[in-house]
Structures are given as C-alpha cells and as structure tokens.
Design an enzyme around this catalytic site. Structure first.
Site, short mmCIF file in Angstrom:
data_model
loop_
_atom_site.label_atom_id
_atom_site.label_comp_id
_atom_site.label_asym_id
_atom_site.label_seq_id
_atom_site.Cartn_x
_atom_site.Cartn_y
_atom_site.Cartn_z
N GLU A 175 -31.52 2.92 -29.39
CA GLU A 175 -31.26 1.48 -29.32
C GLU A 175 -31.64 0.78 -30.61
O GLU A 175 -30.94 -0.12 -31.07
CB GLU A 175 -32.04 0.87 -28.15
N HIS A 232 -40.49 5.30 -20.13
CA HIS A 232 -39.11 5.43 -19.66
C HIS A 232 -38.59 6.84 -19.90
O HIS A 232 -38.17 7.52 -18.98
CB HIS A 232 -38.20 4.42 -20.34
N GLU A 263 -37.36 9.19 -16.91
CA GLU A 263 -36.05 9.77 -17.14
C GLU A 263 -36.06 11.09 -17.90
O GLU A 263 -35.01 11.69 -18.07
CB GLU A 263 -35.19 8.77 -17.92
N VAL A 291 -42.51 -4.28 -20.86
CA VAL A 291 -42.49 -5.16 -19.70
C VAL A 291 -42.82 -4.36 -18.44
O VAL A 291 -42.74 -3.14 -18.42
CB VAL A 291 -41.11 -5.84 -19.54
N HIS A 295 -38.51 -0.55 -13.31
CA HIS A 295 -39.12 0.78 -13.29
C HIS A 295 -40.57 0.71 -12.82
O HIS A 295 -41.01 1.54 -12.01
CB HIS A 295 -39.06 1.41 -14.68
#
Length: 348
Positions: A175, A232, A263, A291, A295
């Site tokens: 990203e 994540h 993940e 944040v 999840h």
C-alpha cells in the site's frame, strides 16, 4: 515528470477496554531498489486509483450498513480535515481508515492532531485509501472523508506549493508503494513533494515501538499472563516485520510477549502453541494496528468461533481484550512526527 517522481521515491525509501475483561480506553521492509522498481512500474502501467482491497496493515470493514449492529461512537466529534484555504504548504496524512468513529478519532485523528501541533506552518489534511470505508461512513453518518484522489485534487485546487505526505502505515509494504506511485503521478502540480516513512522503517523505529507496547502493557506483566499482539499480516515480503518484532521482544527478555497476524503468519494457532508451552493463566489480546476497527473488535475480541478471544478461552485461559489502536499511544505518535520532520528537512 519521471525525474521528479524518481526523486520522490528515492527520498521515500531513505526517509522512509471495553472488551472481554478488565479494560483500558476503547477505542521486513523491501530493499530500496526493489521498492523503487515496483513503484516506477506502478507509475507507468497501473491504474492509480487505490481500491478497498483488504489492507495488509489495517482493517477490513463492513460493506453493507444493514450488517452493522454495533455502536462505534459519535462521528461528529472527528475532524475530517477536508477544509479548503490550505495555503502554500500542506501536510497530507494518508491512512487506510476505519469506520469505527471513536477509534478513528482517538488514533488517526490523534496522529493528525500531533502533526498539526508540531508543524503550525503546514495545513494538515486527511486522505483515506479505502473508498469502501469512506462510502460507509458517508452513508451511515453523513460525513465525507476525502479519498487520495480527492485529497490531491483539493491540494491542487488550493494552489499548494509544498506537499508533504505522511502515511500512517505500519510498514513499507504494497500500500505504501502504491501511494508513492499515485502521488508521483501528479507531482508536477507542486513545486516540491516529499514522503515521510511508515511507522516501522529503521532499527530505531522497531526498538521504540517495542518499548512503547511493552510499557503500555506493563500492568499486565505479572508472570502469569501472556501478552499477545494481533497484526493484520500480508503475503508480501513486508510481513517479516511481525517476526522481527517477535524476535526483538524475545531477545530483550520479554518472553511472555507474542506477535501474530489475522491474514498471514504467525497465525493465531502459532501464537496459541507458544502460549501453551508456557505456564500462563491469563492472556491479554491487543491489536498491533494503528486503529482498533473491525479486525480488533471481531477477529480479535469477537465471540465468533474463530476469533482470537474464543480460541484462547476454549484453550482454558482467562482472556482480557484491550481495544485500542497504536495511534492512541503518545510514543507512537512521536515517531510519525519525527518521520514527517525528516521529510520536511529534505526539502531544498
């Protein structure tokens, strides 16, 4: 334009509880050459609109409003920072985003506020990469947050000359590279554009984040509690940041601290196996994410059969969930401020 884009990318790489129990407040890197090549390829060949694919660092969010049966806080308390009258110098803070209103204000909002305080000569503005979150918040709360294209267009419409971009991403991953490419495509609209680094970039960054999360959870460090952080995860090479943090914690004597991902690897099963090898009675769960959104609230602290909370409870542990994102931690925010300062210092 390619010369300017290359300069931007080169700098970016160098500058580069309510819950399940007793609670607190709610709420590795690719090489420079590989990253530069990937970003350049994106500039030349790819569609530059970042869509709401599941983030490698942040949140998956609910797609339909009628699926939402929980309270996320008052959206009107959050400053979405999409005002005009920016002036010639803008500090654009780019985040994946979250539709959890309180967490958005206490994490992303707090990072933006810290940057605003540190750099009064710059107008701090917000952009989210996840349009699915932007649309969800707009539909539910009537509040519109700029996506990256809208934020960049706002800067151009306001005749910004110096644009400093500070992502709130955890790592230099896919990203982050996409953002460098996307901003690079409009770089000629500004006199100068520079990028700040993600949170976990230098060795010093890793050490400071380790110190911050250990200090944040020290009240639970009683010899009988395993303290587990949930990131994540991504299939990209940047997933190595999680194992690196785990290794640093172990090497520094924090042997009851564990890091896993939703993940990728280490998985919750990997973390459970490590916890079961020790003599623990309790488990503290906390997101290793900027944040505390979907999840954290569901995959970590939810009541579903495959949540981290349920997994550890079924294994016989008392579970305490701390629903707070890294953006709530003052020491974490200081790192983002310093990364933005380094970007500004590079301006000639």
């Amino acid at each position: 334009m390619k010369k300017k884009i290359a300069a931007i990318i080169s700098f970016a790489m160098l500058a580069c509880v309510t819950g399940c129990g007793e609670t607190e407040s709610q709420s590795a890197e690719s090489s420079a050459a590989e990253t530069t090549a990937a970003a350049t390829e994106e500039n030349e060949e790819a569609d530059t609109t970042i869509t709401a694919e599941p983030s490698e660092e942040e949140e998956n969010e609910p797609e339909e409003e009628d699926e939402e049966n929980y309270e996320t806080g008052d959206a009107s308390l959050d400053n979405v920072r999409n005002q005009d009258e920016i002036g010639e110098k803008e500090l654009l803070v780019l985040s994946f985003g979250t539709s959890y209103n309180d967490s958005r204000r206490l994490t992303i909002g707090a990072i933006e506020d810290a940057l605003d305080t540190a750099f009064p000569d710059y107008s701090v503005r917000r952009g989210f990469t996840a349009n699915i979150i932007i649309d969800h918040v707009n539909r539910r709360d009537g509040i519109l947050i700029d996506d990256v294209d809208a934020a960049l267009q706002r800067a151009m419409d306001n005749n910004v000359k110096t644009l400093v971009v500070q992502p709130t991403h955890l790592m230099n991953g896919l990203e982050y590279n996409d953002l460098v490419a996307q901003v690079g495509n409009v770089a000629d609209a500004f006199d100068q554009v520079v990028f700040g680094e993600p949170l976990l970039t230098s060795e010093d960054d890793f050490q400071r984040v380790e110190n911050a999360i250990v200090d944040w959870t020290k009240e639970y460090d009683d010899g009988k509690t395993a303290i587990c952080f949930m990131g994540h995860g991504t299939e990209a090479d940047s997933n190595a940041v999680y194992q690196k943090m785990q290794d640093m914690l172990a090497n520094d004597g924090h042997t009851n601290y564990y890091v896993g991902t939703v993940e990728a690897t280490p998985s919750v099963e990997d973390v459970l196996a490590k916890v079961q090898s020790g003599d623990y009675e309790r488990v503290v769960l906390e997101p290793l994410m900027v944040v505390a959104g979907d999840h954290a609230n569901n995959d970590m602290a939810g009541d579903e059969d495959d949540s981290w909370k349920t997994t550890f409870e079924n294994a016989g542990y008392e579970v305490i969930c701390l629903l707070r994102g890294l953006g709530e931690n003052e020491e974490i925010r200081k790192i983002y401020v310093e990364h933005a300062q380094a970007a500004m210092d590079s301006i000639q």
